[in-house]
Design an enzyme around this catalytic site. Structure first.
Site, mmCIF file in Angstrom:
data_model
loop_
_atom_site.group_PDB
_atom_site.id
_atom_site.type_symbol
_atom_site.label_atom_id
_atom_site.label_comp_id
_atom_site.label_asym_id
_atom_site.label_seq_id
_atom_site.Cartn_x
_atom_site.Cartn_y
_atom_site.Cartn_z
ATOM 1 N N SER A 69 -32.516 0.274 8.595
ATOM 2 C CA SER A 69 -31.905 0.252 7.262
ATOM 3 C C SER A 69 -32.827 0.765 6.163
ATOM 4 O O SER A 69 -32.366 1.068 5.062
ATOM 5 C CB SER A 69 -31.446 -1.164 6.912
ATOM 6 N N LYS A 139 -35.702 -4.839 1.907
ATOM 7 C CA LYS A 139 -34.923 -3.836 1.170
ATOM 8 C C LYS A 139 -35.724 -3.410 -0.065
ATOM 9 O O LYS A 139 -36.760 -3.997 -0.386
ATOM 10 C CB LYS A 139 -33.578 -4.404 0.706
#
Length: 253
Positions: A69, A139
């Protein structure tokens, strides 16, 4: 006069120049204090474990990247070092930083969890791997408290009306996804963050959790720290600075 001095010196040194009673030679004292290495080894190992635990708790901790991701900034199975010291001085995550945070609301539900081995548990205890049973995500911070973040069409991603130039977005991806979750305009509440993965079309980030109680926001209190270095494998070694696009004039409200 010289006979008296010689006699006094002889009394101090003992017979034939030996030290007085009760004063063992320095070498003898050191020999008595010295212990076999195998006796000292458990003690030294204990000190090393305590130091490693303190470093993990207050300074740096290693984390394993489990998914793609954050490609191409981070690759699957990379190990990153996370700065845990800065938050102790009251600093909060800022735009552009890559952060590790605890699962804020069942984001990882349904993901398979591999039972850790004894070695992995030990490495987790001293901070060389994530602790067994802990659920973390990594993230990039896009919005902080008070920011308005929006995506329309394929992009660009905008923060407070300013378009971001994002060279870190995975090659071939668009800054914004055209699926319903990828189209949004949100304002970040106090004490929270809006986070997104660099692999935009392969990241279940804030965009895909807007129906949870926090609207996809990550509480600052759930942040473990900022990822600062890709430490392993050595061929991937790099620092993780804040991209210049987050320093553009007018971005800060």
């Amino acid at each position: 006069m010289s006979d008296l001095a010689t006699e006094e010196r002889s009394e101090r040194e003992g017979p034939e120049g030996s030290p007085p009673d009760g004063a063992a030679p320095a070498a003898g004292r050191a020999a008595k204090r010295r212990r076999p290495f195998w006796i000292e080894l458990p003690f030294l190992a204990g000190i090393a474990l305590v130091l490693a635990f303190l470093i993990k708790t207050f300074l740096l901790q290693a984390f394993l990247i489990p998914s793609g991701s954050m490609q191409n900034t981070l690759q699957v199975d990379d190990r990153v070092l996370v700065d845990k010291l800065t938050p102790w001085f009251g600093a909060e995550p800022d735009r552009g930083e890559v952060v590790v945070f605890r699962d804020p609301g069942d984001w990882l539900v349904g993901r398979p969890v591999t039972k850790p081995t004894t070695l992995q548990k030990a490495l987790g205890f001293v901070g060389l791997m994530p602790a067994a049973g802990e659920q973390h995500l990594i993230k990039r911070v896009v919005g902080v408290a008070g920011d308005t973040v929006e995506c329309k069409g394929t992009g660009p991603l905008k923060v407070n009306g300013k378009a971001l130039t994002e060279p870190y977005v995975f090659q071939g991806n668009t800054a914004c996804s055209t699926d319903p979750e990828g189209q949004f305009e949100v304002t970040v509440p106090a004490g929270h963050l809006w986070v997104m993965g660099d692999h935009r079309q392969s990241s279940q980030d804030s965009r895909y959790h807007r129906n949870d109680p926090r609207g996809g926001m990550v509480p600052v209190t759930d942040v473990v720290g900022r990822a600062v270095v890709v430490a392993w494998p050595l061929s991937h070694w790099s620092t993780l600075p804040v991209p210049d696009t987050f320093d553009q004039p007018g971005l800060t409200h």
